[in-house]
Scaffold this motif. Structure first.
Motif, PDB file in Angstrom:
ATOM      1  N   ALA A   5       2.073   5.118  -2.209  1.00 35.62           N
ATOM      2  CA  ALA A   5       0.791   5.426  -1.566  1.00 35.62           C
ATOM      3  C   ALA A   5      -0.056   6.372  -2.410  1.00 35.62           C
ATOM      4  O   ALA A   5      -1.256   6.132  -2.607  1.00 35.62           O
ATOM      5  CB  ALA A   5       1.018   6.000  -0.166  1.00 35.62           C
ATOM      6  N   GLN A   6       0.536   7.438  -2.924  1.00 36.99           N
ATOM      7  CA  GLN A   6      -0.208   8.381  -3.759  1.00 36.99           C
ATOM      8  C   GLN A   6      -0.489   7.799  -5.147  1.00 36.99           C
ATOM      9  O   GLN A   6      -1.524   8.080  -5.746  1.00 36.99           O
ATOM     10  CB  GLN A   6       0.558   9.698  -3.891  1.00 36.99           C
ATOM     11  N   PHE A  21       7.954   4.721  -3.309  1.00 33.96           N
ATOM     12  CA  PHE A  21       6.812   5.114  -2.494  1.00 33.96           C
ATOM     13  C   PHE A  21       5.609   5.165  -3.426  1.00 33.96           C
ATOM     14  O   PHE A  21       5.612   5.911  -4.414  1.00 33.96           O
ATOM     15  CB  PHE A  21       7.074   6.481  -1.855  1.00 33.96           C
ATOM     16  N   HIS A  62      -1.364   4.880  -5.961  1.00 27.35           N
ATOM     17  CA  HIS A  62      -2.549   4.007  -5.955  1.00 27.35           C
ATOM     18  C   HIS A  62      -3.832   4.760  -6.316  1.00 27.35           C
ATOM     19  O   HIS A  62      -4.823   4.151  -6.699  1.00 27.35           O
ATOM     20  CB  HIS A  62      -2.718   3.334  -4.592  1.00 27.35           C
ATOM     21  N   LYS A  66       0.821  -1.211   0.000  1.00 24.59           N
ATOM     22  CA  LYS A  66       0.000   0.000   0.000  1.00 24.59           C
ATOM     23  C   LYS A  66       0.853   1.258   0.000  1.00 24.59           C
ATOM     24  O   LYS A  66       0.442   2.297  -0.494  1.00 24.59           O
ATOM     25  CB  LYS A  66      -0.919   0.003   1.218  1.00 24.59           C
ATOM     26  N   THR A  67       2.053   1.163   0.584  1.00 23.62           N
ATOM     27  CA  THR A  67       2.907   2.330   0.723  1.00 23.62           C
ATOM     28  C   THR A  67       4.196   2.217  -0.087  1.00 23.62           C
ATOM     29  O   THR A  67       4.628   3.184  -0.707  1.00 23.62           O
ATOM     30  CB  THR A  67       3.275   2.541   2.209  1.00 23.62           C
ATOM     31  N   LEU A  68       4.810   1.058  -0.081  1.00 28.48           N
ATOM     32  CA  LEU A  68       6.097   0.853  -0.745  1.00 28.48           C
ATOM     33  C   LEU A  68       6.028  -0.291  -1.745  1.00 28.48           C
ATOM     34  O   LEU A  68       5.262  -1.233  -1.578  1.00 28.48           O
ATOM     35  CB  LEU A  68       7.190   0.546   0.281  1.00 28.48           C
TER      36      LEU A  68
END
Length: 158
Positions: free
Chosen positions: A143-144, A141, A146, A117-119
């Motif tokens: 998260a954004q 990274f 997604h 979800k983040t990495l």
């Protein structure tokens, strides 16, 4: 309840590569000849020919170019999992094993090791004429990423 098929799009890697090569900037200038040989979910194979402008002053492929290939290869491996926006780099490393000369074809095998979800974590192997040229790892990274509307990750197949 019927099982739901989730769309997985190795073909999205082609769309992302086209975006890299047509939207201007560094990627378009440095690797316009990078092409996808095959794409499966989480794995992309690419190739490019070493051009004169890819060389260092000693006539071998420049290490900075190979680092760029790790960056792009890792991003395309993520795209093959369904992310159009492939996140931002948090860490990239490369081990140079052997050189490559002008005119040689470098084959790239890029794999998404984990997409969270983040990495996200990717591995990239480059070879030419049956010998290993470089090994790289690229962490991003995501998260954004997604949230991008052109993503296919998590969308249901029709």
């Amino acid at each position: 309840m019927l099982p739901t098929r989730i769309l997985r799009s190795p073909n999205l890697a082609h769309k992302v590569l086209k975006s890299f090569q047509t939207q201007g900037g560094y990627d378009q200038r440095i690797l316009p000849g990078l092409r996808i040989i095959s794409a499966d979910t989480g794995r992309v194979k690419l190739e490019f020919e070493v051009e004169n402008y890819h060389l260092n002053r000693l006539g071998s492929v420049h290490g900075g170019l190979l680092a760029t290939v790790v960056d792009m290869g890792g991003s395309l491996a993520l795209a093959s999992k369904g992310l159009f926006a492939t996140g931002v780099s948090t860490d990239i490393n490369i081990s140079y094993i052997s050189g490559a000369k002008e005119g040689e074809t470098i084959t790239v095998d890029a794999t998404c090791d984990k997409l969270g979800k983040t990495l996200a974590f990717t591995s990239v192997e480059m070879s030419s004429n049956g010998r290993l040229v470089a090994l790289g790892r690229h962490n991003k990274f995501v998260a954004q990423a997604h949230k991008h509307p052109e993503n296919e990750l998590g969308k249901k197949a029709e």
